[in-house]
Design a protein around this motif. Structure first.
Motif, PDB file in Angstrom:
ATOM      1  N   ALA A  33       0.829  -1.207   0.000  1.00 13.70           N
ATOM      2  CA  ALA A  33       0.000   0.000   0.000  1.00 13.70           C
ATOM      3  C   ALA A  33       0.862   1.255   0.000  1.00 13.70           C
ATOM      4  CB  ALA A  33      -0.924  -0.005   1.214  1.00 13.70           C
ATOM      5  N   ALA A  34       1.923   1.248   0.802  1.00 15.14           N
ATOM      6  CA  ALA A  34       2.803   2.417   0.886  1.00 15.14           C
ATOM      7  C   ALA A  34       3.430   2.755  -0.453  1.00 15.14           C
ATOM      8  CB  ALA A  34       3.889   2.170   1.931  1.00 15.14           C
ATOM      9  N   HIS A  35       3.699   1.736  -1.264  1.00 17.20           N
ATOM     10  CA  HIS A  35       4.298   1.965  -2.584  1.00 17.20           C
ATOM     11  C   HIS A  35       3.332   2.587  -3.580  1.00 17.20           C
ATOM     12  CE1 HIS A  35       7.995  -0.940  -2.348  1.00 17.20           C
ATOM     13  NE2 HIS A  35       8.041   0.047  -1.467  1.00 17.20           N
ATOM     14  N   ARG A  36       2.064   2.688  -3.189  1.00 19.98           N
ATOM     15  CA  ARG A  36       1.081   3.383  -4.038  1.00 19.98           C
ATOM     16  C   ARG A  36       0.565   4.649  -3.347  1.00 19.98           C
ATOM     17  NH1 ARG A  36      -1.025   0.039  -8.261  1.00 19.98           N
ATOM     18  NH2 ARG A  36       0.459  -1.669  -8.568  1.00 19.98           N
ATOM     19  N   ASP A  37       1.303   5.130  -2.372  1.00 26.64           N
ATOM     20  CA  ASP A  37       0.895   6.322  -1.627  1.00 26.64           C
ATOM     21  C   ASP A  37       1.043   7.558  -2.512  1.00 26.64           C
ATOM     22  OD1 ASP A  37       0.514   8.434   0.109  1.00 26.64           O
ATOM     23  OD2 ASP A  37       1.773   7.609   1.698  1.00 26.64           O
ATOM     24  N   PRO A  38      -0.063   8.257  -2.826  1.00 26.20           N
ATOM     25  CA  PRO A  38       0.024   9.428  -3.714  1.00 26.20           C
ATOM     26  C   PRO A  38       0.787  10.592  -3.094  1.00 26.20           C
ATOM     27  CG  PRO A  38      -2.189   9.207  -2.813  1.00 26.20           C
ATOM     28  CD  PRO A  38      -1.442   7.970  -2.419  1.00 26.20           C
ATOM     29  N   GLU A  39       0.966  10.569  -1.773  1.00 20.66           N
ATOM     30  CA  GLU A  39       1.766  11.625  -1.159  1.00 20.66           C
ATOM     31  C   GLU A  39       3.260  11.399  -1.394  1.00 20.66           C
ATOM     32  OE1 GLU A  39       0.883  12.337   2.898  1.00 20.66           O
ATOM     33  OE2 GLU A  39      -1.266  12.640   2.562  1.00 20.66           O
ATOM     34  N   ARG A  40       3.625  10.194  -1.813  1.00 23.06           N
ATOM     35  CA  ARG A  40       5.025   9.877  -2.085  1.00 23.06           C
ATOM     36  C   ARG A  40       5.330   9.851  -3.575  1.00 23.06           C
ATOM     37  NH1 ARG A  40      10.156   9.601   0.225  1.00 23.06           N
ATOM     38  NH2 ARG A  40      11.444   8.274  -1.118  1.00 23.06           N
ATOM     39  N   TYR A  41       4.394   9.306  -4.362  1.00 22.23           N
ATOM     40  CA  TYR A  41       4.630   9.116  -5.793  1.00 22.23           C
ATOM     41  C   TYR A  41       3.538   9.782  -6.607  1.00 22.23           C
ATOM     42  CZ  TYR A  41       7.421   5.231  -3.911  1.00 22.23           C
ATOM     43  OH  TYR A  41       8.310   4.465  -3.198  1.00 22.23           O
ATOM     44  N   SER A  42       3.927  10.435  -7.685  1.00 21.53           N
ATOM     45  CA  SER A  42       2.939  10.938  -8.634  1.00 21.53           C
ATOM     46  C   SER A  42       2.443   9.769  -9.480  1.00 21.53           C
ATOM     47  CB  SER A  42       3.561  12.010  -9.536  1.00 21.53           C
ATOM     48  OG  SER A  42       4.604  11.465 -10.322  1.00 21.53           O
ATOM     49  N   ARG A  43       1.170   9.758  -9.775  1.00 25.13           N
ATOM     50  CA  ARG A  43       0.532   8.683 -10.548  1.00 25.13           C
ATOM     51  C   ARG A  43       1.010   7.315 -10.041  1.00 25.13           C
ATOM     52  NH1 ARG A  43       1.620   8.942 -16.494  1.00 25.13           N
ATOM     53  NH2 ARG A  43       3.786   9.079 -15.773  1.00 25.13           N
ATOM     54  N   PRO A  44       0.767   7.005  -8.785  1.00 23.01           N
ATOM     55  CA  PRO A  44       1.365   5.812  -8.168  1.00 23.01           C
ATOM     56  C   PRO A  44       0.926   4.496  -8.793  1.00 23.01           C
ATOM     57  CG  PRO A  44      -0.307   6.755  -6.737  1.00 23.01           C
ATOM     58  CD  PRO A  44      -0.083   7.752  -7.832  1.00 23.01           C
ATOM     59  N   ASP A  45      -0.262   4.451  -9.402  1.00 21.74           N
ATOM     60  CA  ASP A  45      -0.734   3.203  -9.995  1.00 21.74           C
ATOM     61  C   ASP A  45      -0.140   2.946 -11.371  1.00 21.74           C
ATOM     62  OD1 ASP A  45      -2.355   2.581  -7.803  1.00 21.74           O
ATOM     63  OD2 ASP A  45      -4.000   3.816  -8.576  1.00 21.74           O
ATOM     64  N   VAL A  46       0.523   3.938 -11.938  1.00 24.06           N
ATOM     65  CA  VAL A  46       1.101   3.809 -13.279  1.00 24.06           C
ATOM     66  C   VAL A  46       2.496   3.206 -13.182  1.00 24.06           C
ATOM     67  CG1 VAL A  46       1.893   5.071 -15.320  1.00 24.06           C
ATOM     68  CG2 VAL A  46      -0.248   5.732 -14.178  1.00 24.06           C
ATOM     69  N   PHE A  47       2.758   2.183 -13.995  1.00 26.88           N
ATOM     70  CA  PHE A  47       4.106   1.625 -14.085  1.00 26.88           C
ATOM     71  C   PHE A  47       4.913   2.504 -15.033  1.00 26.88           C
ATOM     72  CE2 PHE A  47       7.422  -1.012 -15.901  1.00 26.88           C
ATOM     73  CZ  PHE A  47       7.951  -1.633 -14.785  1.00 26.88           C
ATOM     74  N   ASP A  48       5.921   3.167 -14.502  1.00 23.41           N
ATOM     75  CA  ASP A  48       6.735   4.100 -15.281  1.00 23.41           C
ATOM     76  C   ASP A  48       8.195   3.668 -15.200  1.00 23.41           C
ATOM     77  OD1 ASP A  48       8.066   6.165 -16.493  1.00 23.41           O
ATOM     78  OD2 ASP A  48       7.352   7.739 -15.147  1.00 23.41           O
ATOM     79  N   PRO A  49       8.735   3.057 -16.264  1.00 22.18           N
ATOM     80  CA  PRO A  49      10.116   2.556 -16.210  1.00 22.18           C
ATOM     81  C   PRO A  49      11.173   3.647 -16.098  1.00 22.18           C
ATOM     82  CG  PRO A  49       9.207   2.326 -18.419  1.00 22.18           C
ATOM     83  CD  PRO A  49       8.071   2.744 -17.539  1.00 22.18           C
ATOM     84  N   GLU A  50      10.769   4.897 -16.263  1.00 21.70           N
ATOM     85  CA  GLU A  50      11.722   5.993 -16.091  1.00 21.70           C
ATOM     86  C   GLU A  50      11.664   6.593 -14.688  1.00 21.70           C
ATOM     87  OE1 GLU A  50      11.878   8.965 -19.076  1.00 21.70           O
ATOM     88  OE2 GLU A  50      11.828   7.566 -20.750  1.00 21.70           O
ATOM     89  N   ARG A  51      10.824   6.056 -13.836  1.00 23.39           N
ATOM     90  CA  ARG A  51      10.646   6.636 -12.506  1.00 23.39           C
ATOM     91  C   ARG A  51      11.899   6.475 -11.643  1.00 23.39           C
ATOM     92  NH1 ARG A  51       5.638   7.450  -9.825  1.00 23.39           N
ATOM     93  NH2 ARG A  51       4.625   6.012 -11.281  1.00 23.39           N
TER      94      ARG A  51
END
Length: 415
Positions: free
Chosen positions: A334-352
């Motif tokens: 759940a923490a890895h999808r926290d919107p306060e930490r990551y922008s667009r957390p549900d999107v897999f972005d290989p450049e992140r």
């Protein structure tokens, strides 16, 4: 006019949520359920006692702080004889490195050594050879239709890598892999009685296997990690039986850590690759994205979704009182999808190229993280260059777990 939420209704809602997490739909996509849990706040009560933590910053705070401990052997004994913590497999796993607290943790970790650059370089050439052999098998199989990438590669690469490093007979690898899958239930969030029984049986067999291995290496030492650990512990512990026991727990820990979570990382990473044709093309055009692709895989759906810690003293966590000895469950998934930490957390972005908690943090940061990254990056690079582009045949099934993710299959075919 709405009615106020009471603790009892909140408890029932949380129980219902975790029940749904155990269904096929919940295993396939647990993240909507995590979002529902996170909506109650970064910290919320667990129905069975203790707290659930879903906010990234709070999870990181706990993992970095020395005021939070592992549920070690002493803590487990205090929980009573009729709890999951009294199961033989739970007691056994409490003596391995990840479940130790200082000063014992410090002593054992120093004796284990590290996967330093020299060790990784030596293992790296072997990993490359194993990967190429396994991908040859995938290539041969897909010519006839489809192939299960999880069975042919993800399950095989970690056991071949660690088995070769520890000098374990290759004939033993399949059984060790099966035992690893069974023992993990004792580390699950809410194991039932039958799952604990499977863990107990598996752990007993693993103990017999590795104690026999240690005694054999003592009689016939070689240039291998187990022989080196024996020499190290003979300098630390004058009692030979206790020294052998310490080496057994090190060998057990290395096997369990190397197989279960790494195989899940490899499968999940490959799933991200084959489910979107554009990602394969992108990596071919930008191979320097391989490391960040691996890190984003670890963030997006980490192998371990829950890490548990114990309060060393009365304290507060995000304004919530926590008593000494109380357990908190860090819901890393759940923490890895926290919107306060990551922008667009549900999107897999290989450049992140994100920072994440998949390997924990602090003194319990995963000892084998460099090896897991080596295997994942090598596999990804060789998959996109040595195989024709693959596509996903069907969505994979997930093992019925909450804490430890595992894909049961990953069926691919030629695009």
């Amino acid at each position: 006019m709405g009615s106020a939420t009471t603790p009892s209704t909140d408890r029932r809602a949380t129980i219902s949520l975790f029940s749904r997490l155990r269904t096929g739909d919940g295993q396939a996509d647990p993240f909507p359920f995590y979002e529902e849990l996170r909506a109650r706040g970064a910290v919320s009560p667990a129905p069975w006692g203790g707290l659930l933590v879903t906010g990234y910053s709070v999870c990181e705070q706990v993992l970095r702080s020395g005021t939070w401990l592992e549920p070690d052997a002493r803590w487990r004994e205090q929980q009573g004889a009729r709890t999951r913590w009294s199961a033989p497999s739970s007691r056994e796993i409490s003596h391995t490195l990840p479940a130790l607290n200082p000063p014992e943790h410090t002593r054992v970790r120093r004796s284990a050594g590290t996967f330093d650059r020299g060790t990784i370089d030596r293992i790296g050439s072997r990993v490359t050879h194993i990967v190429d052999r396994l991908l040859d098998g995938v290539h041969e199989r897909i010519q006839a239709g489809e192939a299960d990438f999880a069975a042919l590669v993800s399950e095989e690469l970690p056991v071949a890598t660690i088995g070769d490093w520890l000098r374990l007979p290759s004939a033993d690898w399949p059984r060790l892999r099966e035992l690893t899958h069974d023992q993990v239930f004792t580390q699950e969030l809410l194991p039932n009685a039958s799952q604990l029984a499977r863990s107990d049986t598996a752990m007993a067999e693993l103990r017999t296997y590795f104690l026999s291995l240690v005694r054999e290496r003592r009689r016939h030492p070689g240039d291998d990690p187990v022989s080196h650990w024996i020499a190290t512990w003979d300098q630390i512990e004058p009692d030979q039986d206790k020294a052998d026991e310490a080496v057994y727990f090190l060998a057990l820990f290395v096997l369990l850590a190397a197989l279960e979570t790494t195989s899940t990382l490899l499968s999940t990473m490959t799933l991200r690759l084959v489910e979107d044709p554009g990602r394969w093309t992108r990596l071919l055009q930008q191979p320097d994205l391989v490391p960040s692709f691996v890190e984003e895989s670890l963030r997006h759906d980490p192998p371990t979704h829950v890490i548990s810690r114990i309060a060393a003293q009365d304290t507060f966590l995000a304004g919530t009182a926590v008593a000494a000895g109380e357990m908190v469950h860090l819901m890393v998934g759940a923490a890895h999808r926290d919107p306060e930490r990551y922008s667009r957390p549900d999107v897999f972005d290989p450049e992140r190229n994100p920072s994440h908690l998949a390997f924990s943090w602090g003194i319990h940061y995963c000892l084998g993280a460099p090896l897991a990254r080596l295997e994942a990056q090598t596999l990804l690079r060789h998959t996109i260059t040595r195989l024709p582009r693959l596509t996903l045949v069907r969505r994979p099934a997930q093992a019925p777990r909450v804490a430890f993710r595992r894909l049961l299959n990953l069926d691919v075919a030629l695009a």
